[in-house]
Design a protein around this motif. Structure first.
Motif, PDB file in Angstrom:
ATOM      1  N   GLY A 180       0.776  -1.297  -0.219  1.00 31.38           N
ATOM      2  CA  GLY A 180      -0.510  -0.419  -0.330  1.00 31.38           C
ATOM      3  C   GLY A 180       0.705   1.165   0.398  1.00 31.38           C
ATOM      4  O   GLY A 180       1.958   1.322   0.185  1.00 31.38           O
ATOM      5  N   TRP A 181      -0.278   2.228   0.243  1.00 31.26           N
ATOM      6  CA  TRP A 181       0.617   3.402   0.426  1.00 31.26           C
ATOM      7  C   TRP A 181      -0.186   4.531   1.977  1.00 31.26           C
ATOM      8  O   TRP A 181      -1.017   4.011   2.122  1.00 31.26           O
ATOM      9  CB  TRP A 181       0.334   4.501  -1.017  1.00 31.26           C
ATOM     10  N   TYR A 182       1.016   4.999   1.734  1.00 29.01           N
ATOM     11  CA  TYR A 182       0.825   5.827   2.901  1.00 29.01           C
ATOM     12  C   TYR A 182       1.603   7.544   2.530  1.00 29.01           C
ATOM     13  O   TYR A 182       2.237   8.077   2.016  1.00 29.01           O
ATOM     14  CB  TYR A 182       1.133   5.221   4.444  1.00 29.01           C
ATOM     15  N   ARG A 183       1.095   8.307   3.799  1.00 31.54           N
ATOM     16  CA  ARG A 183       1.315   9.534   3.034  1.00 31.54           C
ATOM     17  C   ARG A 183       1.467  10.455   4.538  1.00 31.54           C
ATOM     18  O   ARG A 183       0.683  10.135   5.694  1.00 31.54           O
ATOM     19  CB  ARG A 183       0.559  10.535   2.581  1.00 31.54           C
ATOM     20  N   GLN A 184       2.839  11.379   5.346  1.00 29.30           N
ATOM     21  CA  GLN A 184       2.319  12.272   6.105  1.00 29.30           C
ATOM     22  C   GLN A 184       1.014  12.848   6.345  1.00 29.30           C
ATOM     23  O   GLN A 184       0.895  13.746   5.462  1.00 29.30           O
ATOM     24  CB  GLN A 184       3.835  12.639   6.315  1.00 29.30           C
ATOM     25  N   ASP A 185       0.383  12.584   7.865  1.00 31.01           N
ATOM     26  CA  ASP A 185       0.029  13.659   8.001  1.00 31.01           C
ATOM     27  C   ASP A 185       0.338  15.407   8.349  1.00 31.01           C
ATOM     28  O   ASP A 185       2.398  14.748   9.006  1.00 31.01           O
ATOM     29  CB  ASP A 185      -1.638  13.524   9.182  1.00 31.01           C
ATOM     30  N   PRO A 186       0.351  15.977   8.583  1.00 31.32           N
ATOM     31  CA  PRO A 186       0.894  17.723   9.604  1.00 31.32           C
ATOM     32  C   PRO A 186       1.461  16.767  11.235  1.00 31.32           C
ATOM     33  O   PRO A 186       1.973  17.459  11.327  1.00 31.32           O
ATOM     34  CB  PRO A 186       0.211  18.311   9.600  1.00 31.32           C
ATOM     35  N   GLY A 187       0.846  15.794  11.721  1.00 30.04           N
ATOM     36  CA  GLY A 187       1.125  15.544  12.594  1.00 30.04           C
ATOM     37  C   GLY A 187       2.594  13.897  12.935  1.00 30.04           C
ATOM     38  O   GLY A 187       2.991  13.887  13.755  1.00 30.04           O
ATOM     39  N   ASN A 188       3.025  14.091  11.001  1.00 28.80           N
ATOM     40  CA  ASN A 188       4.240  13.041  10.988  1.00 28.80           C
ATOM     41  C   ASN A 188       3.909  11.817  10.674  1.00 28.80           C
ATOM     42  O   ASN A 188       4.853  11.267  11.275  1.00 28.80           O
ATOM     43  CB  ASN A 188       5.267  13.426  11.582  1.00 28.80           C
ATOM     44  N   GLN A 189       2.207  11.493  11.127  1.00 29.26           N
ATOM     45  CA  GLN A 189       1.867  10.157  11.386  1.00 29.26           C
ATOM     46  C   GLN A 189       2.092   9.387  10.093  1.00 29.26           C
ATOM     47  O   GLN A 189       1.521  10.579   9.519  1.00 29.26           O
ATOM     48  CB  GLN A 189       0.514  10.192  12.316  1.00 29.26           C
ATOM     49  N   HIS A 190       1.690   8.303   9.767  1.00 29.87           N
ATOM     50  CA  HIS A 190       2.152   7.676   8.312  1.00 29.87           C
ATOM     51  C   HIS A 190       0.306   7.035   8.494  1.00 29.87           C
ATOM     52  O   HIS A 190      -0.444   6.781   9.440  1.00 29.87           O
ATOM     53  CB  HIS A 190       2.091   6.507   7.840  1.00 29.87           C
ATOM     54  N   VAL A 191      -0.676   8.083   7.648  1.00 33.34           N
ATOM     55  CA  VAL A 191      -2.212   8.004   7.218  1.00 33.34           C
ATOM     56  C   VAL A 191      -2.136   7.237   5.876  1.00 33.34           C
ATOM     57  O   VAL A 191      -1.471   7.558   4.502  1.00 33.34           O
ATOM     58  CB  VAL A 191      -2.155   9.415   6.736  1.00 33.34           C
TER      59      VAL A 191
END
Length: 119
Positions: free
Chosen positions: A35-46
């Motif tokens: 899969g693909w994840y991206r960083q949210d503003p809190g640097n969590q992988h979403v």
């Protein structure tokens, strides 16, 4: 071990398209989902999107209808085709591979590729 190498990130204007690629190598027999994840503003992988070995896909609500995840026939490369990109899609995108070795879960990450969408 599984190695993941992403490519295809870059800069695009809002409304444009990009396709990310993730080439996997190593112990692919242990992987059942990529899969693909991206960083949210809190640097969590979403989670952005995922695909199982059986081809079952899952998408986050914020990309449904705009992004498509797919993989090649030997399941070693996963693609994320992104259309109608929005400035809020700007992030670092990470490829992920997960599965198990026996009863032990495994989880691998790529180094990330940056996507910048300008308005």
């Amino acid at each position: 071990q599984v190695q993941l190498v992403e490519s295809g990130g870059g800069s695009v204007q809002a409304g444009g398209s990009l396709t990310l690629s993730c080439a996997a190598s190593g112990s692919l027999w242990s992987v059942n989902t990529m899969g693909w994840y991206r960083q949210d503003p809190g640097n969590q992988h979403v989670l952005v999107a995922s695909i199982t070995n059986d081809g079952i896909t899952d998408y986050s609500e914020f990309v449904k209808g705009r992004f498509t995840i797919s993989r090649d026939n030997d399941k070693s490369t996963v693609f994320l085709h992104m259309t109608n990109l929005k400035p809020e899609d700007t992030s670092v995108y990470y490829c992920n591979a997960r599965g198990a070795v026996g009863q032990v879960p495994v989880n691998y990450w790529g180094q990330g590729t940056r996507v910048t969408v300008s308005s």
